[in-house]
Scaffold this motif. Structure first.
Motif, PDB file in Angstrom:
ATOM      1  N   GLU A  84       0.707  -1.299  -0.198  1.00 50.67           N
ATOM      2  CA  GLU A  84       0.006   0.021  -0.051  1.00 50.67           C
ATOM      3  C   GLU A  84       0.843   1.219   0.149  1.00 50.67           C
ATOM      4  O   GLU A  84       1.981   1.295   0.596  1.00 50.67           O
ATOM      5  CB  GLU A  84      -0.908   0.040   1.333  1.00 50.67           C
ATOM      6  CG  GLU A  84      -2.079  -1.074   1.247  1.00 50.67           C
ATOM      7  CD  GLU A  84      -2.557  -1.006   2.739  1.00 50.67           C
ATOM      8  OE1 GLU A  84      -2.637  -0.030   3.510  1.00 50.67           O
ATOM      9  OE2 GLU A  84      -3.350  -2.026   3.026  1.00 50.67           O
ATOM     10  N   THR A  85       0.176   2.446  -0.505  1.00 52.21           N
ATOM     11  CA  THR A  85       1.161   3.504  -0.334  1.00 52.21           C
ATOM     12  C   THR A  85       0.599   4.205   1.143  1.00 52.21           C
ATOM     13  O   THR A  85      -0.754   4.206   1.269  1.00 52.21           O
ATOM     14  CB  THR A  85       0.576   4.447  -1.498  1.00 52.21           C
ATOM     15  OG1 THR A  85       0.970   3.879  -2.751  1.00 52.21           O
ATOM     16  CG2 THR A  85       1.196   5.839  -1.485  1.00 52.21           C
ATOM     17  N   ILE A  86       1.487   4.524   1.763  1.00 53.47           N
ATOM     18  CA  ILE A  86       1.117   5.387   2.843  1.00 53.47           C
ATOM     19  C   ILE A  86       2.179   6.816   2.820  1.00 53.47           C
ATOM     20  O   ILE A  86       3.234   6.733   2.934  1.00 53.47           O
ATOM     21  CB  ILE A  86       1.730   4.614   4.441  1.00 53.47           C
ATOM     22  CG1 ILE A  86       0.698   3.210   4.245  1.00 53.47           C
ATOM     23  CG2 ILE A  86       1.441   5.166   5.431  1.00 53.47           C
ATOM     24  CD1 ILE A  86       1.174   2.246   5.255  1.00 53.47           C
ATOM     25  N   VAL A  87       1.251   7.730   3.013  1.00 51.96           N
ATOM     26  CA  VAL A  87       2.025   8.969   2.783  1.00 51.96           C
ATOM     27  C   VAL A  87       1.412  10.014   4.069  1.00 51.96           C
ATOM     28  O   VAL A  87       0.429   9.759   4.412  1.00 51.96           O
ATOM     29  CB  VAL A  87       1.882   9.690   1.621  1.00 51.96           C
ATOM     30  CG1 VAL A  87       2.459   9.092   0.636  1.00 51.96           C
ATOM     31  CG2 VAL A  87       0.236   9.690   1.308  1.00 51.96           C
ATOM     32  N   PRO A  88       2.168  10.937   4.524  1.00 53.52           N
ATOM     33  CA  PRO A  88       1.639  12.030   5.500  1.00 53.52           C
ATOM     34  C   PRO A  88       0.412  12.627   4.977  1.00 53.52           C
ATOM     35  O   PRO A  88       0.402  13.136   3.747  1.00 53.52           O
ATOM     36  CB  PRO A  88       2.724  12.957   5.828  1.00 53.52           C
ATOM     37  CG  PRO A  88       3.963  12.332   5.257  1.00 53.52           C
ATOM     38  CD  PRO A  88       3.426  11.195   4.270  1.00 53.52           C
ATOM     39  N   HIS A 139       6.331  10.397  -1.133  1.00 54.49           N
ATOM     40  CA  HIS A 139       7.383  10.517  -0.676  1.00 54.49           C
ATOM     41  C   HIS A 139       8.255  11.564  -1.705  1.00 54.49           C
ATOM     42  O   HIS A 139       9.569  11.657  -1.742  1.00 54.49           O
ATOM     43  CB  HIS A 139       8.222   9.455  -0.395  1.00 54.49           C
ATOM     44  CG  HIS A 139       7.371   8.388   0.365  1.00 54.49           C
ATOM     45  ND1 HIS A 139       7.001   8.804   1.563  1.00 54.49           N
ATOM     46  CD2 HIS A 139       7.035   7.252  -0.131  1.00 54.49           C
ATOM     47  CE1 HIS A 139       6.302   7.612   2.119  1.00 54.49           C
ATOM     48  NE2 HIS A 139       6.271   6.600   1.132  1.00 54.49           N
ATOM     49  N   ARG A 140       7.562  12.293  -2.642  1.00 58.66           N
ATOM     50  CA  ARG A 140       8.212  13.447  -3.471  1.00 58.66           C
ATOM     51  C   ARG A 140       7.666  14.725  -3.174  1.00 58.66           C
ATOM     52  O   ARG A 140       6.526  14.967  -2.703  1.00 58.66           O
ATOM     53  CB  ARG A 140       7.937  12.846  -4.936  1.00 58.66           C
ATOM     54  CG  ARG A 140       8.079  11.500  -5.448  1.00 58.66           C
ATOM     55  CD  ARG A 140       9.689  11.138  -5.693  1.00 58.66           C
ATOM     56  NE  ARG A 140       9.975  12.156  -6.921  1.00 58.66           N
ATOM     57  CZ  ARG A 140      11.238  12.317  -7.290  1.00 58.66           C
ATOM     58  NH1 ARG A 140      12.246  11.837  -6.558  1.00 58.66           N
ATOM     59  NH2 ARG A 140      11.602  12.960  -8.251  1.00 58.66           N
ATOM     60  N   THR A 141       8.426  15.765  -3.634  1.00 66.36           N
ATOM     61  CA  THR A 141       7.798  16.889  -3.300  1.00 66.36           C
ATOM     62  C   THR A 141       6.318  17.420  -4.070  1.00 66.36           C
ATOM     63  O   THR A 141       5.596  17.965  -3.683  1.00 66.36           O
ATOM     64  CB  THR A 141       9.051  18.174  -3.707  1.00 66.36           C
ATOM     65  OG1 THR A 141      10.128  17.922  -2.975  1.00 66.36           O
ATOM     66  CG2 THR A 141       8.510  19.435  -3.276  1.00 66.36           C
ATOM     67  N   ALA A 142       6.369  16.994  -5.183  1.00 65.02           N
ATOM     68  CA  ALA A 142       5.297  17.077  -6.077  1.00 65.02           C
ATOM     69  C   ALA A 142       3.941  16.428  -5.567  1.00 65.02           C
ATOM     70  O   ALA A 142       3.050  17.271  -5.344  1.00 65.02           O
ATOM     71  CB  ALA A 142       5.423  16.467  -7.582  1.00 65.02           C
ATOM     72  N   GLY A 143       4.249  15.467  -4.810  1.00 66.98           N
ATOM     73  CA  GLY A 143       3.049  14.600  -4.259  1.00 66.98           C
ATOM     74  C   GLY A 143       2.762  15.624  -2.769  1.00 66.98           C
ATOM     75  O   GLY A 143       1.642  15.466  -2.502  1.00 66.98           O
ATOM     76  N   THR A 144       3.609  15.876  -2.248  1.00 67.11           N
ATOM     77  CA  THR A 144       3.527  16.925  -0.812  1.00 67.11           C
ATOM     78  C   THR A 144       2.688  18.026  -1.418  1.00 67.11           C
ATOM     79  O   THR A 144       1.779  18.413  -0.775  1.00 67.11           O
ATOM     80  CB  THR A 144       4.933  17.395  -0.347  1.00 67.11           C
ATOM     81  OG1 THR A 144       5.644  16.077   0.032  1.00 67.11           O
ATOM     82  CG2 THR A 144       4.683  17.917   0.853  1.00 67.11           C
ATOM     83  N   PRO A 166       6.865  28.535  -7.490  1.00 63.93           N
ATOM     84  CA  PRO A 166       8.045  29.233  -7.829  1.00 63.93           C
ATOM     85  C   PRO A 166       9.297  28.531  -7.191  1.00 63.93           C
ATOM     86  O   PRO A 166      10.588  28.452  -7.517  1.00 63.93           O
ATOM     87  CB  PRO A 166       8.049  30.741  -7.358  1.00 63.93           C
ATOM     88  CG  PRO A 166       6.596  30.821  -7.026  1.00 63.93           C
ATOM     89  CD  PRO A 166       5.855  29.602  -6.926  1.00 63.93           C
ATOM     90  N   LYS A 167       8.974  27.777  -5.863  1.00 65.31           N
ATOM     91  CA  LYS A 167      10.076  27.082  -5.354  1.00 65.31           C
ATOM     92  C   LYS A 167      10.316  25.751  -5.769  1.00 65.31           C
ATOM     93  O   LYS A 167      11.404  24.957  -5.432  1.00 65.31           O
ATOM     94  CB  LYS A 167       9.780  26.888  -3.858  1.00 65.31           C
ATOM     95  CG  LYS A 167       9.214  28.228  -3.209  1.00 65.31           C
ATOM     96  CD  LYS A 167       8.852  27.975  -1.677  1.00 65.31           C
ATOM     97  CE  LYS A 167       8.311  29.269  -0.853  1.00 65.31           C
ATOM     98  NZ  LYS A 167       7.681  28.954   0.155  1.00 65.31           N
ATOM     99  N   LEU A 168       9.724  25.065  -7.003  1.00 67.43           N
ATOM    100  CA  LEU A 168       9.816  23.990  -7.062  1.00 67.43           C
ATOM    101  C   LEU A 168      10.687  23.777  -8.386  1.00 67.43           C
ATOM    102  O   LEU A 168      11.122  24.762  -9.235  1.00 67.43           O
ATOM    103  CB  LEU A 168       8.527  23.345  -7.772  1.00 67.43           C
ATOM    104  CG  LEU A 168       7.314  23.190  -6.710  1.00 67.43           C
ATOM    105  CD1 LEU A 168       5.972  22.531  -7.319  1.00 67.43           C
ATOM    106  CD2 LEU A 168       7.634  22.597  -5.505  1.00 67.43           C
ATOM    107  N   GLU A 175       6.418  16.326 -12.691  1.00 70.32           N
ATOM    108  CA  GLU A 175       5.718  15.202 -11.818  1.00 70.32           C
ATOM    109  C   GLU A 175       4.131  15.661 -11.511  1.00 70.32           C
ATOM    110  O   GLU A 175       3.336  15.272 -11.601  1.00 70.32           O
ATOM    111  CB  GLU A 175       6.279  14.788 -10.462  1.00 70.32           C
ATOM    112  CG  GLU A 175       7.434  14.073 -10.813  1.00 70.32           C
ATOM    113  CD  GLU A 175       8.215  13.448  -9.651  1.00 70.32           C
ATOM    114  OE1 GLU A 175       7.792  13.960  -8.450  1.00 70.32           O
ATOM    115  OE2 GLU A 175       9.068  12.844  -9.362  1.00 70.32           O
ATOM    116  N   LEU A 176       4.254  17.123 -11.484  1.00 71.52           N
ATOM    117  CA  LEU A 176       2.779  17.883 -11.053  1.00 71.52           C
ATOM    118  C   LEU A 176       2.144  17.736 -12.499  1.00 71.52           C
ATOM    119  O   LEU A 176       0.982  17.477 -12.510  1.00 71.52           O
ATOM    120  CB  LEU A 176       3.081  19.274 -10.749  1.00 71.52           C
ATOM    121  CG  LEU A 176       3.428  19.385  -9.228  1.00 71.52           C
ATOM    122  CD1 LEU A 176       3.365  21.182  -9.029  1.00 71.52           C
ATOM    123  CD2 LEU A 176       1.974  19.002  -8.396  1.00 71.52           C
TER     124      LEU A 176
END
Length: 198
Positions: A84-88, A139-144, A166-168, A175-176
């Protein structure tokens, strides 16, 4: 000869931190009923933690006494075990990106699996089933970014995208773009406008 609980602890203590232990892993040591009784006894004597039904981990000794396995390590192991995927959750994601100063009181993670409650000693973790678009780029910035914007909701989508995009990095933005097709319209459209004109 060592007792069954003793043999179980010998086996368990040889495993790395946050290794999930199930009765099935211990059937080479005794029959299922005896293993189940021994596991219950070991939980009662605080030598094992029952994380959820049928699943255990060993507490980690420190000079201050025993502690639960590190949460991120344990969740990564469970993610692999259950496939399973588990993310914050989105609130934690928004906090990490600086989009909110609120801290979530409860430990909530999003999962592709069913809702569950996990117990790491006194600490509880809630796993909440989430739609697949909210679990994109784990677990990637785009997902966050996706989870943070989803949590902030349609009323704050424009403002939050303006603060974050602008920070990405180029990779994050790609990925977005890739995840956009699965997003709800209220998020996909403003994101599309910014990425095309950016």
């Amino acid at each position: 000869m060592n007792s069954l609980p003793g043999r179980i602890m010998e086996y368990v203590e040889a495993t790395p931190e946050a290794t999930p232990i199930r009765a099935d892993d211990l059937l080479h040591l005794g029959d299922r009923a005896a293993v189940a009784r021994s596991l219950s006894r070991l939980v009662r004597s605080d030598r094992l933690l029952r994380i959820c039904r049928g699943l255990y981990m060993r507490p980690i000794p420190t000079r201050f006494g025993l502690r639960a396995p590190r949460r991120e390590k344990a969740l990564a192991a469970l993610s692999e075990l259950w496939d399973e995927t588990i993310v914050p959750n989105g609130g934690d994601a928004a906090n990490w990106l600086g989009l909110t100063t609120q801290n979530t009181v409860r430990s909530v993670y999003l999962t592709s699996g069913p809702d569950r409650h996990l117990h790491f000693g006194a600490h509880r973790v809630e796993l909440r089933h989430a739609p697949s678009w909210q679990l994109a780029a784990p677990h990637r910035t785009a997902g966050t970014v996706i989870r943070a914007v989803a949590w902030l909701g349609p009323n704050e989508v424009e403002e939050s995208l303006d603060a974050v995009l602008p920070k990405l990095s180029v990779d994050d933005l790609s990925e977005l773009v890739a995840a956009r097709t699965a997003m709800p319209t209220w998020m996909a459209e403003p994101l599309g406008r910014r990425l095309t004109h950016g």
